[in-house]
Design a protein around this motif. Sequence first.
Motif, mmCIF file in Angstrom:
data_model
loop_
_atom_site.group_PDB
_atom_site.id
_atom_site.type_symbol
_atom_site.label_atom_id
_atom_site.label_comp_id
_atom_site.label_asym_id
_atom_site.label_seq_id
_atom_site.Cartn_x
_atom_site.Cartn_y
_atom_site.Cartn_z
ATOM 1 N N LEU A 1 -3.701 -6.600 7.247
ATOM 2 C CA LEU A 1 -2.342 -6.095 7.169
ATOM 3 C C LEU A 1 -1.811 -6.156 5.620
ATOM 4 O O LEU A 1 -1.156 -5.276 5.267
ATOM 5 C CB LEU A 1 -1.516 -7.146 8.074
ATOM 6 C CG LEU A 1 -0.077 -6.566 7.941
ATOM 7 C CD1 LEU A 1 0.146 -5.007 8.670
ATOM 8 C CD2 LEU A 1 0.995 -7.477 8.726
ATOM 9 N N THR B 1 1.501 -1.324 4.263
ATOM 10 C CA THR B 1 2.294 -2.346 4.714
ATOM 11 C C THR B 1 3.446 -2.482 3.398
ATOM 12 O O THR B 1 4.613 -2.714 3.726
ATOM 13 C CB THR B 1 1.488 -3.691 4.627
ATOM 14 O OG1 THR B 1 0.504 -3.442 5.527
ATOM 15 C CG2 THR B 1 2.292 -4.896 5.031
ATOM 16 N N LEU C 1 4.880 1.516 10.398
ATOM 17 C CA LEU C 1 3.977 0.716 10.240
ATOM 18 C C LEU C 1 3.161 -0.020 11.416
ATOM 19 O O LEU C 1 2.005 -0.290 11.268
ATOM 20 C CB LEU C 1 4.369 -0.596 9.042
ATOM 21 C CG LEU C 1 3.824 -1.584 8.719
ATOM 22 C CD1 LEU C 1 2.444 -1.247 8.080
ATOM 23 C CD2 LEU C 1 4.395 -2.703 7.976
#
Length: 262
Positions: free
Chosen positions: A25, A31, A82
């Motif tokens: 992530l 991100t 996201l």
Amino acid sequence: MTTATARSPYRVTTRRVLRSEWHKLWTLRSTWITLLSASAVVLGVGLLMGATYTSDGGDSDVDTVVLVLYGTLLGQLCVTVLGILVTAGEYSTGMIRASLTVVPRRLPVLGAKAAVFAVVAFGWMFATALITFVSAQLLLQDTDQAAGLTDHGVLGAITGNAAGITLLSLIALGLGAALRSVPGSIGAYIGCVLILPEVLGMLPYDAVDSALRYFPTQAAGALGTATPIPGTADTGPALLALCLWAAVSLGTAAVLLRRRDA
């Protein structure tokens, strides 16, 4: 031989799957772009509201937290995108095959993605909302919208605001895992979560109006108010409804993940 295998340093554990998803992530450029964009929108709109607000403008009845965090309406779109990228993005790049090869039981991958993303989304948006509220209040201190974190309902509304965004994003994450397409998941989220309630709201039936209070965006909105707004669900039922929506989305993704090829 059995003991050696059981103690293998390369065996799959929940901790290692979580750590893997955490690293994945934070190493994605998307991100940082989406989270920073969400914070910039929420903070920018909050400061604009604080700088332009006047006590005689007719908005004195607006909830203070809602006024300051009005940018959440746009910021949450960044975080939900996201959420879709976390799952559907791996299918578009083919990385999901490697993830499922390492973790053949599959469901731990989805669970780890959801858990890591929820922690990051909630923590980030809570900090954003907190900073935005405090910053905007520096501009509102001489108006009728002046408030503090210790005022009744304020901290709870800020927490609820972050929780609402997080749960909406988990719904998006589940859609991404189920549909395996970034454009398709974004379209499904916009159509089903954002547009459908507005269309249903035009129907002249009281039962429909009552049901719409517990739809995702409406329930999330009820969580981010310091004082109850007429026509919205209470905080407890709204939170429960939003959790159920997220559970349905992730549950559907889990069933499809087990039944389909990578």
